[in-house]
Design a protein around this motif. Sequence first.
Motif, PDB file in Angstrom:
ATOM      1  N   LEU A 145      58.434 -12.372  20.716  1.00 37.14           N
ATOM      2  CA  LEU A 145      58.024 -11.666  19.505  1.00 37.14           C
ATOM      3  C   LEU A 145      57.970 -10.159  19.729  1.00 37.14           C
ATOM      4  O   LEU A 145      58.425  -9.377  18.884  1.00 37.14           O
ATOM      5  CB  LEU A 145      56.656 -12.184  19.045  1.00 37.14           C
ATOM      6  N   LYS A 146      57.467  -9.755  20.888  1.00 32.43           N
ATOM      7  CA  LYS A 146      57.314  -8.315  21.174  1.00 32.43           C
ATOM      8  C   LYS A 146      58.682  -7.615  21.203  1.00 32.43           C
ATOM      9  O   LYS A 146      58.874  -6.578  20.544  1.00 32.43           O
ATOM     10  CB  LYS A 146      56.595  -8.122  22.509  1.00 32.43           C
ATOM     11  N   SER A 147      59.655  -8.178  21.941  1.00 31.94           N
ATOM     12  CA  SER A 147      60.982  -7.551  22.043  1.00 31.94           C
ATOM     13  C   SER A 147      61.683  -7.544  20.684  1.00 31.94           C
ATOM     14  O   SER A 147      62.363  -6.584  20.324  1.00 31.94           O
ATOM     15  CB  SER A 147      61.843  -8.270  23.090  1.00 31.94           C
ATOM     16  N   ASN A 148      61.498  -8.627  19.918  1.00 30.45           N
ATOM     17  CA  ASN A 148      62.116  -8.703  18.586  1.00 30.45           C
ATOM     18  C   ASN A 148      61.543  -7.659  17.639  1.00 30.45           C
ATOM     19  O   ASN A 148      62.273  -7.035  16.857  1.00 30.45           O
ATOM     20  CB  ASN A 148      61.923 -10.104  17.984  1.00 30.45           C
ATOM     21  N   LEU A 149      60.233  -7.468  17.699  1.00 32.43           N
ATOM     22  CA  LEU A 149      59.596  -6.472  16.822  1.00 32.43           C
ATOM     23  C   LEU A 149      60.026  -5.049  17.183  1.00 32.43           C
ATOM     24  O   LEU A 149      60.208  -4.207  16.309  1.00 32.43           O
ATOM     25  CB  LEU A 149      58.072  -6.607  16.877  1.00 32.43           C
ATOM     26  N   ILE A 150      60.204  -4.786  18.486  1.00 37.86           N
ATOM     27  CA  ILE A 150      60.680  -3.456  18.918  1.00 37.86           C
ATOM     28  C   ILE A 150      62.071  -3.206  18.344  1.00 37.86           C
ATOM     29  O   ILE A 150      62.366  -2.127  17.813  1.00 37.86           O
ATOM     30  CB  ILE A 150      60.682  -3.341  20.467  1.00 37.86           C
ATOM     31  N   LEU A 151      62.939  -4.235  18.431  1.00 39.53           N
ATOM     32  CA  LEU A 151      64.293  -4.104  17.880  1.00 39.53           C
ATOM     33  C   LEU A 151      64.245  -3.873  16.364  1.00 39.53           C
ATOM     34  O   LEU A 151      64.975  -3.027  15.841  1.00 39.53           O
ATOM     35  CB  LEU A 151      65.113  -5.361  18.183  1.00 39.53           C
ATOM     36  N   SER A 152      63.348  -4.598  15.680  1.00 37.26           N
ATOM     37  CA  SER A 152      63.258  -4.434  14.220  1.00 37.26           C
ATOM     38  C   SER A 152      62.815  -3.026  13.856  1.00 37.26           C
ATOM     39  O   SER A 152      63.293  -2.451  12.874  1.00 37.26           O
ATOM     40  CB  SER A 152      62.302  -5.464  13.616  1.00 37.26           C
ATOM     41  N   LEU A 153      61.939  -2.412  14.652  1.00 40.64           N
ATOM     42  CA  LEU A 153      61.482  -1.041  14.384  1.00 40.64           C
ATOM     43  C   LEU A 153      62.623  -0.039  14.569  1.00 40.64           C
ATOM     44  O   LEU A 153      62.755   0.927  13.813  1.00 40.64           O
ATOM     45  CB  LEU A 153      60.297  -0.677  15.292  1.00 40.64           C
ATOM     46  N   ILE A 154      63.473  -0.295  15.577  1.00 39.19           N
ATOM     47  CA  ILE A 154      64.642   0.582  15.794  1.00 39.19           C
ATOM     48  C   ILE A 154      65.586   0.486  14.592  1.00 39.19           C
ATOM     49  O   ILE A 154      66.068   1.496  14.076  1.00 39.19           O
ATOM     50  CB  ILE A 154      65.388   0.187  17.104  1.00 39.19           C
ATOM     51  N   LEU A 155      65.831  -0.755  14.132  1.00 37.10           N
ATOM     52  CA  LEU A 155      66.711  -0.959  12.971  1.00 37.10           C
ATOM     53  C   LEU A 155      66.139  -0.339  11.706  1.00 37.10           C
ATOM     54  O   LEU A 155      66.864   0.256  10.917  1.00 37.10           O
ATOM     55  CB  LEU A 155      66.946  -2.459  12.740  1.00 37.10           C
ATOM     56  N   VAL A 156      64.834  -0.485  11.524  1.00 40.13           N
ATOM     57  CA  VAL A 156      64.169   0.097  10.351  1.00 40.13           C
ATOM     58  C   VAL A 156      64.347   1.611  10.349  1.00 40.13           C
ATOM     59  O   VAL A 156      64.661   2.219   9.321  1.00 40.13           O
ATOM     60  CB  VAL A 156      62.666  -0.288  10.329  1.00 40.13           C
ATOM     61  N   SER A 157      64.184   2.237  11.513  1.00 43.92           N
ATOM     62  CA  SER A 157      64.321   3.702  11.619  1.00 43.92           C
ATOM     63  C   SER A 157      65.743   4.143  11.273  1.00 43.92           C
ATOM     64  O   SER A 157      65.950   5.070  10.488  1.00 43.92           O
ATOM     65  CB  SER A 157      63.984   4.171  13.037  1.00 43.92           C
ATOM     66  N   LEU A 158      66.735   3.441  11.853  1.00 46.45           N
ATOM     67  CA  LEU A 158      68.141   3.773  11.599  1.00 46.45           C
ATOM     68  C   LEU A 158      68.490   3.603  10.126  1.00 46.45           C
ATOM     69  O   LEU A 158      69.115   4.471   9.519  1.00 46.45           O
ATOM     70  CB  LEU A 158      69.045   2.840  12.414  1.00 46.45           C
ATOM     71  N   THR A 159      68.079   2.462   9.567  1.00 46.05           N
ATOM     72  CA  THR A 159      68.416   2.134   8.181  1.00 46.05           C
ATOM     73  C   THR A 159      67.767   3.101   7.207  1.00 46.05           C
ATOM     74  O   THR A 159      68.398   3.547   6.243  1.00 46.05           O
ATOM     75  CB  THR A 159      67.973   0.687   7.861  1.00 46.05           C
ATOM     76  N   SER A 160      66.511   3.423   7.452  1.00 47.46           N
ATOM     77  CA  SER A 160      65.764   4.292   6.532  1.00 47.46           C
ATOM     78  C   SER A 160      66.449   5.640   6.354  1.00 47.46           C
ATOM     79  O   SER A 160      66.528   6.165   5.244  1.00 47.46           O
ATOM     80  CB  SER A 160      64.335   4.497   7.033  1.00 47.46           C
ATOM     81  N   VAL A 161      66.942   6.208   7.448  1.00 49.41           N
ATOM     82  CA  VAL A 161      67.587   7.533   7.393  1.00 49.41           C
ATOM     83  C   VAL A 161      68.761   7.522   6.421  1.00 49.41           C
ATOM     84  O   VAL A 161      68.961   8.458   5.651  1.00 49.41           O
ATOM     85  CB  VAL A 161      68.075   7.950   8.811  1.00 49.41           C
TER      86      VAL A 161
END
Length: 454
Positions: free
Chosen positions: A186-202
């Motif tokens: 769960l921890k590694s998956n959530l870190i990846l989701s935060l990276i994707l959220v940051s990229l997508t938001s921009v």
Amino acid sequence: MEQIIKIFSDYAWGGLPLVLLLIGGGFYLLILSRFLPFRYIGHAIQVLRGKYDNPDDPGEISHFKALTTALSSTIGMGNIAGVAAAISLGGPGAMFWMWVSAIVGMSTKFFTSSLAVMFRGKDSNGDLQGGPMYFITEGLGKSWKPLAIMFSVFGLIGALPVVNVNQLTQAVNDILLKPNGIEVGLKSNLILSLILVSLTSVIILGGLKRISNAASKLVPAMVLLYFALVLFVLISNYQVVPKYFMMIFSDAFAANNFKGEPFLGGVVGALILLGIRRGAFSNEAGIGTAPMAHGATKTAEPIREGLVAMLGPAIDTLVVCTLTALAILVTGVWQTTEDNGVSLTASAFSESMPIYGKYLLMVCVAVFSISSLFSYSYYGSKCLSFLIGADKKHYYNYIYILSIVLAVTTPFSVMLNLIDGVFALMAIPTMLSTIILAPKVLKEAKAYFKRLEA
């Protein structure tokens, strides 16, 4: 929840009427137009190259950017994970029915995207918009609005990037993290989701122009890279390429390798349904997403955009999906491993390029997935804009970003079944309205080609 979503998806796709609507409807459009889209492929390429661009035409983006924006959503995990899922369940024959879906889909895309420009409507801000919800209300009249609302409501879910995110997470876990001894959870998956959220938001918070600019740079590069990699896999296994290519045809009606449930009492029927379902997931012809991008094109000629849009299923399914299918088949991994989705495609690349193959695929998967994230957000916000007003469409971006976090923690089958089922329900209003409005497209096409000759 997994079982409920599977029942929903199977029920949505389980009836013969939907197959008749998507494939029968597309075939009807093909015959009605006397194969018109196919007769003007050369002209479509000229339009795509910008020969007829006019900066004074209404719209927001060029023909090329409209096609790459539409392709950035369709050339995604449907081509890597979707094809792998089809072959692992249906064997080589599933690919044949994906081809049928694409050929018919080229005609469907021509009609739906021509209509998206022909019957553009205005949102609550007074801005020009295109898409099934607008060509339903503008082309068929206000009494048909419930059909447009149906499309938009299901479009809110269908535009969520859950399959792409889920498969990108699986690829990162199986290709990068696990082999290097990094604990996956769960921890590694959530870190990846935060990276994707940051990229997508921009990108997505910058609107359609920023999305189309990103897509026009990423899509051609990712298709070329993927093409080169699969070509290497095929050259490495050149002796068996003809055998497996022929097997796509021979197994289309034999269904020797089919592992799913029969459809209407027959295994071949189930295989046909599987191919059409995966084809629809891959190229989205008849679903109604691409016309939302094509409806924003800077053009005063609807037929031009219809011809450009028609190239989408050819590039997406006839080229990219076929490459993935052949890579999986010639390496034999579809028979020697229990992997599914993107992991099966990764196994095929590792078979031919043992050290670096899966890492190169990881690059393709990342670009495929991330570019898909950009265009889907635009589709969803357009649906929300139609339902509750353009001034509130930005709220969709927050739902969209939350769905990225949800997708990394949910099984692949749940995400695939959810989007499958919703796509089926989006196809109903899109195809019904397209079939009814088809004669108006043909009338416009006749007038357009007459002007072109003059």
